[in-house]
Scaffold this active site. Sequence first.
Site, PDB file in Angstrom:
ATOM      1  N   PRO A  99       0.824  -1.219   0.000  1.00 56.80           N
ATOM      2  CG  PRO A  99      -0.658  -1.493   1.789  1.00 56.80           C
ATOM      3  CD  PRO A  99       0.581  -2.060   1.181  1.00 56.80           C
ATOM      4  CD  GLU A 115       1.054  -6.695  10.939  1.00 60.77           C
ATOM      5  OE1 GLU A 115       0.872  -5.515  10.597  1.00 60.77           O
ATOM      6  OE2 GLU A 115       0.139  -7.530  11.074  1.00 60.77           O
ATOM      7  NE  ARG A 170      -7.575  -6.184 -20.290  1.00 61.88           N
ATOM      8  CZ  ARG A 170      -7.624  -5.017 -20.904  1.00 61.88           C
ATOM      9  NH1 ARG A 170      -6.732  -4.093 -20.646  1.00 61.88           N
ATOM     10  NH2 ARG A 170      -8.573  -4.748 -21.765  1.00 61.88           N
ATOM     11  CG  ASP A 181     -11.385  -3.456 -22.982  1.00 62.81           C
ATOM     12  OD1 ASP A 181     -12.036  -3.069 -23.960  1.00 62.81           O
ATOM     13  OD2 ASP A 181     -11.089  -4.641 -22.768  1.00 62.81           O
TER      14      ASP A 181
HETATM   15  N1  4GY Z   1      -3.000  -2.307  -1.429  1.00 64.62           N
HETATM   16  N2  4GY Z   1      -1.396  -2.795  -3.059  1.00 64.62           N
HETATM   17  C1  4GY Z   1      -1.245  -4.022  -1.282  1.00 64.62           C
HETATM   18  C2  4GY Z   1      -1.502  -4.582   0.048  1.00 64.62           C
HETATM   19  C3  4GY Z   1      -0.794  -5.996   1.874  1.00 64.62           C
HETATM   20  C4  4GY Z   1       2.806  -6.526   2.823  1.00 64.62           C
HETATM   21  C5  4GY Z   1       1.328  -7.992   4.193  1.00 64.62           C
HETATM   22  C6  4GY Z   1      -1.956  -2.994  -1.885  1.00 64.62           C
HETATM   23  O1  4GY Z   1      -0.383  -3.638  -3.201  1.00 64.62           O
HETATM   24  N3  4GY Z   1      -0.291  -4.395  -2.118  1.00 64.62           N
HETATM   25  O2  4GY Z   1      -2.476  -4.239   0.686  1.00 64.62           O
HETATM   26  N4  4GY Z   1      -0.623  -5.446   0.527  1.00 64.62           N
HETATM   27  C7  4GY Z   1       0.412  -6.692   2.339  1.00 64.62           C
HETATM   28  C8  4GY Z   1       1.642  -5.802   2.315  1.00 64.62           C
HETATM   29  C9  4GY Z   1       2.566  -7.156   4.142  1.00 64.62           C
HETATM   30  C10 4GY Z   1       0.138  -7.217   3.700  1.00 64.62           C
END
Ligand code: 4GY
Length: 221
Positions: free
Chosen positions: A86, A113, A151, A166
């Site tokens: 994230p 985590e 794609r 698309d």
């Molecule tokens: N949103 N975009 C995402 C995510 C969670 C590493 C465990 C997201 O790309 N990845 O939410 N990843 C993961 C990240 C530890 C949880």
Amino acid sequence: MQVDILSLFPEYFEGPLKLSILGRARENGLLDVRLVDIRRFTTDKHGRVDDKPFGGGPGMLMMPEPVCAAIRAVRREKTRVIYLTPQGAPLTAKRCEELAKEEHLVLLCGHYEGIDERAIESEVDEEISIGDYVLTSGCPAALVLLDATARFIPGVLGHEEAAASDSFQEDGLLEGPQYTRPREFEGKSVPSVLWEGNHAEIAKWRRQAAMQKTKLVKEIV
Ligand code: 4GY
């Protein structure tokens, strides 16, 4: 394109990768995906890949050693290593189109985590996020990135125009509604312009519908 997906749950990807468009792309040799289990690279005598965070806090972190070893085992001369998190830059259609030109991608999936920062510093080229929410692992995000990128590999869709048009038309508009048979369904008719065969009028109608849809969605967000 070759893709190595590094995770603690390689089985997660098996179903989606054998089905439909991705399955066909792999059969046709357009996409070569390998599933790599990071646990294979632990040197811990108990096979551990996670440990408690320094400084305290809930949950566990992935240790840097097996993560680095796994990446180094698959890395070649032209490899791009992407960590799904994230905290990454938002994934866009444009980025997918660019990634589709790469020869070899490594998609690193975090669990628990997250991953010790030193592994990311040493081996990751780019951090990408699929959206502002937190998943239980990076696996679904890796699948989204791979799917949206595949794609853009020539031959994967069979009909090349579709990749660009698309969902995001070149002008950034959202695609409007689409219809197939029957012409009337539960009292609702297909807009007559779509079956009257005037291609200029159809293009005009679609552009108008796309603008309406885009405006509507922007009001919701
Ligand atoms: N949103 N975009 C995402 C995510 C969670 C590493 C465990 C997201 O790309 N990845 O939410 N990843 C993961 C990240 C530890 C949880």
